[in-house]
Design an enzyme around this catalytic site. Structure first.
Site: not given
Ligand code: BES
Ligand code: ZN
Length: 616
Positions: A267, A291-292, A295, A314, A372, A380
């Site tokens: 996002e 989703h994005e 955010h 999330e 990480d 989520y």
């Molecule tokens: N912000 C996240 C991606 C992220 C989280 C990157 C933690 C690094 C560390 C992004 O908004 C996200 O949640 N992406 C999901 C998709 C969503 C529809 C659940 C993904 O990457 O799968």
């Molecule tokens: Zn997210």
């Protein structure tokens, strides 16, 4: 170890002083894979007589440092502490005198070619094959590898950037572009953002408008397809505004990334990054864009203070995403979307988190764990399930949405922890004494600190799920002949239902008669070979592994090497590692392609394969 009182993952003394504004001047050097230039950090002290500044830095080469005062520029001394894996180093800056109020520090530095936030692609690795490509991924704690900073979401700053890059490519950032000349662009982000939302991309990008404030950016070869796939963007934004309030970021553009982008979407303000694996051809994966977009409020305006409270980003975002889906496609779809989330959560708790149950808590302890390593679908899905539970408990959307908007408005431009949400909820709902009995029922301790699946599963509409379950039961419990002649096969499932059906099948303890013939029939029935839907392919490949089909290894590896999105490659590597005959093949393949992965992906996969220590 808690590195600082506010944030276990940051060395910064953000309880003593904070960065309010950042000026960047970066040159993108494709020859040696570095960013070089200066950063000016504009500080404000929170208490008097500050003598030391602690920042986060990850393999940065610092050339010089000055503090700017009314009396002019004074050179500074600094010290880089020892390197800690995943965290980086503590950068201590010694101020020449006790300092209070506002002041600016300018640092001249260069990034490492291995900067964990950056991926450098050669021209050969791009679609067009003519120009090199650079992109960043700073969340959660990789901003410190591109800029010395208070790398904690507790701190928010506005930024300006000047970006120099070779002529013939385009540079974009997580901000609005104010001016552009060949080889140089200028950006401004007027809303305070946490460091993890800094973002940069440089490459042969073209733009195609898809809405009043939106364009899609991609390499020429993909831009039309992407514009079509993401054509619902403006509608998503409109629904999100109904739910959350006005969109304040000026632009909402999408950037289709190279296949090595490790996430589904990111996002970055003004410019969401998305994986090309969303290009399914039928918009069936476009909810990632919803989703994005969500955010833009949950996360980017109201931000978790540290990543222990990641669910505030999330979980809230998935909750809004569900509401967007509900408003556009109906509540049956919204509930199916939530139920699908729960089946992903079940899978995640059973497999990815099997040996680390503490990470199944909604609020986690990151004092011994990097964000990480802690990353999972728990914040989520458990988070959004909690919000849905609260919404149902407290009178449904009609009662809950006004509270939700007030919460966003109250905490916008701030960083908060779970308790502040809890207090806001009580303050709002206690206005009406008849809510008291419902508020008393909430078992906060169990929701926030209990392990495993959510303590309460809301009463979802199961219509769309039932069909998936029926198909999964048929395939799991019957022999080929019975399946082949079943009338159930003539009922068609939507792409999202096929995804869920395959997920259900993979969840089954026993799969009767899982032979090559049966898998071939499954392939034919659901036209899996024709699909471009990566979520379907992902689960189909896992079925090959489940059936121990060595003759499908080429297909498995083709999928594994077609993208390095962690959601897909991590479970596959982990499952291959648990299949003795396949394990060496998986390790061998990993070693061949790991240099094409982003470092966070290479790192986590090496752990999944159980080779973390000797191979990285
Ligand atoms: N912000 C996240 C991606 C992220 C989280 C990157 C933690 C690094 C560390 C992004 O908004 C996200 O949640 N992406 C999901 C998709 C969503 C529809 C659940 C993904 O990457 O799968
Ligand atoms: Zn997210």
């Amino acid at each position: 170890m808690r590195l600082s009182p506010i944030d276990p993952s940051s060395y910064s003394n953000a309880h003593e002083l904070i960065v309010r504004h950042v000026d960047l001047d970066w040159t993108v050097n494709f020859e040696n894979s570095t960013l070089s230039g200066t950063v000016s950090l504009h500080f404000k002290t929170l208490k008097d007589d500050i003598e030391e500044i602690f920042l986060d830095a990850n393999e940065l080469s610092i050339a010089s440092m000055v503090v700017k005062t009314t009396a002019g520029e004074v050179p500074l001394n600094w010290d880089v502490g020892s390197y800690v894996e995943n965290i980086g180093s503590k950068l201590t800056i010694y101020l020449p005198m006790k300092t209070s109020g506002e002041f600016t520090v300018r640092i001249e530095y260069e990034t490492s070619p291995k900067a964990s936030a950056l991926q450098w692609l050669t021209a050969e690795q791009t679609f067009g094959k003519k120009h090199p490509y650079l992109f960043s991924q700073c969340q959660a704690i990789h901003a410190r590898s591109i800029v010395p900073c208070q790398d904690t979401p507790a701190v928010k700053f506005t930024y300006n950037a000047t970006l120099h890059y070779p002529q013939g490519v385009t540079g974009l950032m997580s901000a609005v572009k104010t001016k552009s000349d060949p080889g140089v662009s200028y950006f401004h982000q007027s809303i305070p953002i946490p460091s993890y939302l800094l973002a940069i991309v440089v490459g042969a990008l073209v733009e195609k408008p898809i809405g009043p404030i939106s364009s899609v950016w991609a390499e020429q070869e993909q831009v039309d397809e992407a514009a079509e796939e993401f054509s619902q963007t403006a509608e998503f934004i409109a629904k999100a505004e109904e739910i959350c309030g006005p969109y304040v970021w000026g632009r909402y553009d999408l950037l289709v990334m190279p296949p090595s982008f490790p996430f589904g979407g990111m996002e970055n303000p003004c410019l969401t990054f998305v994986t090309p694996t969303l290009l399914a051809g039928d918009k069936s994966l476009a909810t990632v864009v919803a989703h994005e977009i969500a955010h833009s409020w949950t996360g980017n305006l109201v931000t978790n203070k540290n990543f222990e409270h990641f669910w505030l980003n999330e979980g809230f975002t998935v909750f809004v995403e569900g509401k967007i889906v509900g408003r556009l496609f109906g509540n049956t779809s919204r509930d199916f979307h939530s139920l699908h989330g729960l089946s992903e959560l079940t899978d995640c708790i059973k497999t990815q988190l099997a040996s680390t149950p503490a990470l199944t808590k909604l609020v986690v302890d990151l004092s011994e764990c990097s964000p990480d390593d802690a990353f999972s679908t728990v914040p989520y899905i458990k988070g959004s399930t909690f919000l849905r539970y609260l919404e149902d408990l407290l009178g449904g959307p009609e009662k809950f949405e006004p509270f939700f908007r007030s919460y966003l408005n109250k905490f916008k431009n701030q960083s908060i922890m779970t308790n502040e949400f809890k207090k806001a909820l009580y303050d709002w709902f206690r206005e009406d004494p008849s809510n008291e009995e419902y508020l008393e029922r909430i078992d906060w301790d169990r929701w926030l600190f209990g392990e495993g699946m959510p303590p309460v599963i809301p009463n979802y509409d199961r219509t769309l799920l039932d069909a998936c379950q029926k198909h999964a039961k048929l395939w799991a419990e019957n022999e080929l002949e019975i399946v082949a002649s079943s009338p159930i096969l003539s009922e068609t499932l939507s792409s999202i239902q096929v995804i869920e059906f395959l997920a259900q099948l993979l969840e089954k303890k026993t799969l009767k008669d899982l032979t090559a013939e049966k898998i071939a029939l499954l392939d034919k029935t659901y036209r899996i070979h024709e699909t471009k839907n990566a979520e379907i392919r992902f689960r189909f490949v896992r079925l090959f592994i489940r059936a121990r089909m060595m003759d499908k290894m080429d297909e498995i590896l083709t999928f594994l090497n077609s993208n390095f999105r962690m959601k897909f490659v991590r479970p596959i590597y982990k499952e291959l590692a648990g299949w003795p005959e396949a394990r060496p093949i998986a390790i061998d393949n990993y070693k061949k392609v790991k240099d094409q992965m982003m470092s966070v992906c290479a790192y986590t996969v090496s752990k999944d394969l159980g080779i973390a220590d000797n191979s990285n």
